[in-house]
Scaffold this motif. Sequence first.
Motif, PDB file in Angstrom:
ATOM      1  N   MET A 132      -8.052   0.478   2.419  1.00 27.94           N
ATOM      2  CA  MET A 132      -7.370  -0.719   1.931  1.00 27.94           C
ATOM      3  C   MET A 132      -6.563  -0.363   0.684  1.00 27.94           C
ATOM      4  SD  MET A 132     -10.446  -3.490   2.152  1.00 27.94           S
ATOM      5  CE  MET A 132     -11.407  -3.697   3.631  1.00 27.94           C
ATOM      6  N   SER A 133      -5.278  -0.567   0.727  1.00 32.22           N
ATOM      7  CA  SER A 133      -4.455  -0.228  -0.417  1.00 32.22           C
ATOM      8  C   SER A 133      -3.275  -1.163  -0.496  1.00 32.22           C
ATOM      9  CB  SER A 133      -3.969   1.222  -0.323  1.00 32.22           C
ATOM     10  OG  SER A 133      -3.222   1.401   0.854  1.00 32.22           O
ATOM     11  N   GLU A 134      -2.667  -1.214  -1.680  1.00 32.83           N
ATOM     12  CA  GLU A 134      -1.533  -2.082  -1.896  1.00 32.83           C
ATOM     13  C   GLU A 134      -0.286  -1.399  -1.352  1.00 32.83           C
ATOM     14  OE1 GLU A 134       0.314  -4.608  -5.625  1.00 32.83           O
ATOM     15  OE2 GLU A 134      -1.174  -3.047  -5.943  1.00 32.83           O
ATOM     16  N   HIS A 135       0.488  -2.110  -0.548  1.00 34.59           N
ATOM     17  CA  HIS A 135       1.676  -1.547   0.056  1.00 34.59           C
ATOM     18  C   HIS A 135       2.892  -2.375  -0.325  1.00 34.59           C
ATOM     19  CE1 HIS A 135      -0.972   0.870   2.598  1.00 34.59           C
ATOM     20  NE2 HIS A 135      -1.631  -0.242   2.883  1.00 34.59           N
ATOM     21  N   THR A 136       4.062  -1.893   0.085  1.00 32.60           N
ATOM     22  CA  THR A 136       5.278  -2.660  -0.098  1.00 32.60           C
ATOM     23  C   THR A 136       5.902  -2.884   1.264  1.00 32.60           C
ATOM     24  OG1 THR A 136       6.552  -0.627  -0.420  1.00 32.60           O
ATOM     25  CG2 THR A 136       5.680  -1.706  -2.392  1.00 32.60           C
ATOM     26  N   GLY A 137       6.771  -3.877   1.363  1.00 34.58           N
ATOM     27  CA  GLY A 137       7.406  -4.153   2.636  1.00 34.58           C
ATOM     28  C   GLY A 137       7.013  -5.514   3.158  1.00 34.58           C
ATOM     29  N   PRO A 138       7.666  -5.981   4.196  1.00 29.59           N
ATOM     30  CA  PRO A 138       7.444  -7.351   4.682  1.00 29.59           C
ATOM     31  C   PRO A 138       6.059  -7.589   5.246  1.00 29.59           C
ATOM     32  CG  PRO A 138       8.885  -6.102   6.163  1.00 29.59           C
ATOM     33  CD  PRO A 138       8.741  -5.284   4.935  1.00 29.59           C
ATOM     34  N   THR A 139       5.376  -6.559   5.747  1.00 34.01           N
ATOM     35  CA  THR A 139       4.055  -6.762   6.335  1.00 34.01           C
ATOM     36  C   THR A 139       2.945  -6.270   5.410  1.00 34.01           C
ATOM     37  OG1 THR A 139       4.187  -4.612   7.467  1.00 34.01           O
ATOM     38  CG2 THR A 139       4.985  -6.554   8.664  1.00 34.01           C
ATOM     39  N   ALA A 140       3.302  -5.957   4.160  1.00 33.45           N
ATOM     40  CA  ALA A 140       2.308  -5.411   3.228  1.00 33.45           C
ATOM     41  C   ALA A 140       1.252  -6.453   2.892  1.00 33.45           C
ATOM     42  CB  ALA A 140       2.992  -4.939   1.960  1.00 33.45           C
ATOM     43  N   HIS A 141       0.038  -5.980   2.703  1.00 35.23           N
ATOM     44  CA  HIS A 141      -1.054  -6.842   2.270  1.00 35.23           C
ATOM     45  C   HIS A 141      -1.782  -6.194   1.100  1.00 35.23           C
ATOM     46  CE1 HIS A 141      -0.564  -9.452   5.729  1.00 35.23           C
ATOM     47  NE2 HIS A 141      -1.491 -10.246   5.218  1.00 35.23           N
ATOM     48  N   THR A 142      -2.152  -7.009   0.153  1.00 36.51           N
ATOM     49  CA  THR A 142      -2.954  -6.561  -0.982  1.00 36.51           C
ATOM     50  C   THR A 142      -4.390  -6.981  -0.729  1.00 36.51           C
ATOM     51  OG1 THR A 142      -1.100  -6.765  -2.516  1.00 36.51           O
ATOM     52  CG2 THR A 142      -3.313  -6.756  -3.463  1.00 36.51           C
ATOM     53  N   GLU A 143      -5.288  -6.032  -0.838  1.00 29.96           N
ATOM     54  CA  GLU A 143      -6.712  -6.300  -0.610  1.00 29.96           C
ATOM     55  C   GLU A 143      -7.381  -6.652  -1.936  1.00 29.96           C
ATOM     56  OE1 GLU A 143      -8.038  -6.272   2.315  1.00 29.96           O
ATOM     57  OE2 GLU A 143      -6.623  -5.169   3.563  1.00 29.96           O
ATOM     58  N   VAL A 144      -7.950  -7.848  -2.012  1.00 27.40           N
ATOM     59  CA  VAL A 144      -8.698  -8.260  -3.198  1.00 27.40           C
ATOM     60  C   VAL A 144     -10.144  -8.505  -2.798  1.00 27.40           C
ATOM     61  CG1 VAL A 144      -8.894  -9.883  -5.112  1.00 27.40           C
ATOM     62  CG2 VAL A 144      -6.632  -9.333  -4.171  1.00 27.40           C
ATOM     63  N   VAL A 145     -11.049  -7.861  -3.491  1.00 33.28           N
ATOM     64  CA  VAL A 145     -12.478  -8.050  -3.260  1.00 33.28           C
ATOM     65  C   VAL A 145     -13.050  -8.851  -4.426  1.00 33.28           C
ATOM     66  CG1 VAL A 145     -14.732  -6.896  -3.157  1.00 33.28           C
ATOM     67  CG2 VAL A 145     -12.794  -5.996  -1.845  1.00 33.28           C
ATOM     68  N   VAL A 146     -13.781  -9.893  -4.114  1.00 27.05           N
ATOM     69  CA  VAL A 146     -14.479 -10.701  -5.113  1.00 27.05           C
ATOM     70  C   VAL A 146     -15.966 -10.441  -4.959  1.00 27.05           C
ATOM     71  CG1 VAL A 146     -14.922 -13.029  -5.987  1.00 27.05           C
ATOM     72  CG2 VAL A 146     -12.691 -12.470  -4.978  1.00 27.05           C
ATOM     73  N   ILE A 147     -16.607  -9.976  -6.023  1.00 29.05           N
ATOM     74  CA  ILE A 147     -18.054  -9.741  -5.992  1.00 29.05           C
ATOM     75  C   ILE A 147     -18.753 -10.934  -6.629  1.00 29.05           C
ATOM     76  CG2 ILE A 147     -19.957  -8.209  -6.585  1.00 29.05           C
ATOM     77  CD1 ILE A 147     -18.019  -5.952  -6.936  1.00 29.05           C
TER      78      ILE A 147
END
Length: 405
Positions: free
Chosen positions: A1-16
Amino acid sequence: MSEHTGPTAHTEVVVIGGGYAGVMAANRLTQREDVTVTLINPRPSFVERVRLHQLAGGSHDAVVDYRKVLAEGVALVVDTATRIDAAARSVTLATGGTARYDYLVYAVGSGSADPRVPGAAEFAYPIAGLEEVQRLRPVLDAAPATAPVTVVGGGLTGIEMAAELAEQGRAVTLVCGGVLGPSLHPRGRRRVAGRLADLGVTVLEGPDAQVTAVTRDAVRLGAGRELRSAVTIWTAGFGVPDLAARSGLSTDALGRLLTDETLTSVDDTRIVAAGDSAAPSDLPFRMSCQAAVQLGPQAAETVLSRLAGAQPAPVQVGFVSQCLSLGRRGGILQLTAKDDTAKKYSFGGRPAAKAKELICRGIPWQLAYEARKPGARTWWTKDATRARLLQARQDEAPAVRGVRA
């Protein structure tokens, strides 16, 4: 899971942590479609900590289905985080798996503190968590109605617990270890003392009310006094999980994650904290639901600001009141300044009990509202006192360094 760029990019955020702060943060984060949110929590149901004394007394189960308070877009992982690897941006889970993240919201909450009193860990029952109260319930049920019950701790939790049981006819002694309700105004304190007296609670205050030891059937106090106690309930003090410290992150003396005023870890801009386990500027807010529901969304806003390339705003938390239930038919609403300092105004009786119940019912609604309309709330109460304290600290620092030099 990593931060990407581009129209289909997704940022993964985990909440503990799936308490008040964690749920609010997770829900707020769903306002961006390019953010994937995972909530890690050790149990499958949301715990209403403000109702745990009711669970002990049998008037409420103190849990809510996550489907009622968590946004549909949040993935719930029922597991326990055992370590954070900031360099690898990953969280190790108790079941052996890992969760990778681009940003992490640290909202592990608080729990019972180590009592550090001989016998307390073995013979007293803490009530800061769901499982702890679930262990207490059958013990109370098995004890005769006339059996003496001792509640240790004269803070808000201890007061609510003592009143809840006394209203059911239990013989309760509240051992304060100091002043009854130290966060209350003296007028409010007198209201509480009067209600407890009406319920038959014996209140022990002052230096001689310090617990020195706990045995299976007694509580020992200073000056050699001993109280017979069939059930001893421990509410004196709260601690936080040591996850941050075990993970090599900077913490305060209690173990809360040290952050700046934007709730960002002083060690890593990818880690943001919220709730009871956060120590912004080493000047943490009172551990409370009232602070947590404000800190959670603001932690999320810090993440969202960084994703938008904007500077995160400093935290703004303001308090309104301290509201206690004193059994099902009584309570007190103690008004406070925005910095949580008690004012002289308060009201009690059945109106306060109804106010407390409305507040308790309103909290799940507030979580669910954030799930339905993430980001709809855009204002926060401002506390000028905090800004002055921070400025005074900054002004003092050069002078202190000068003296040491």
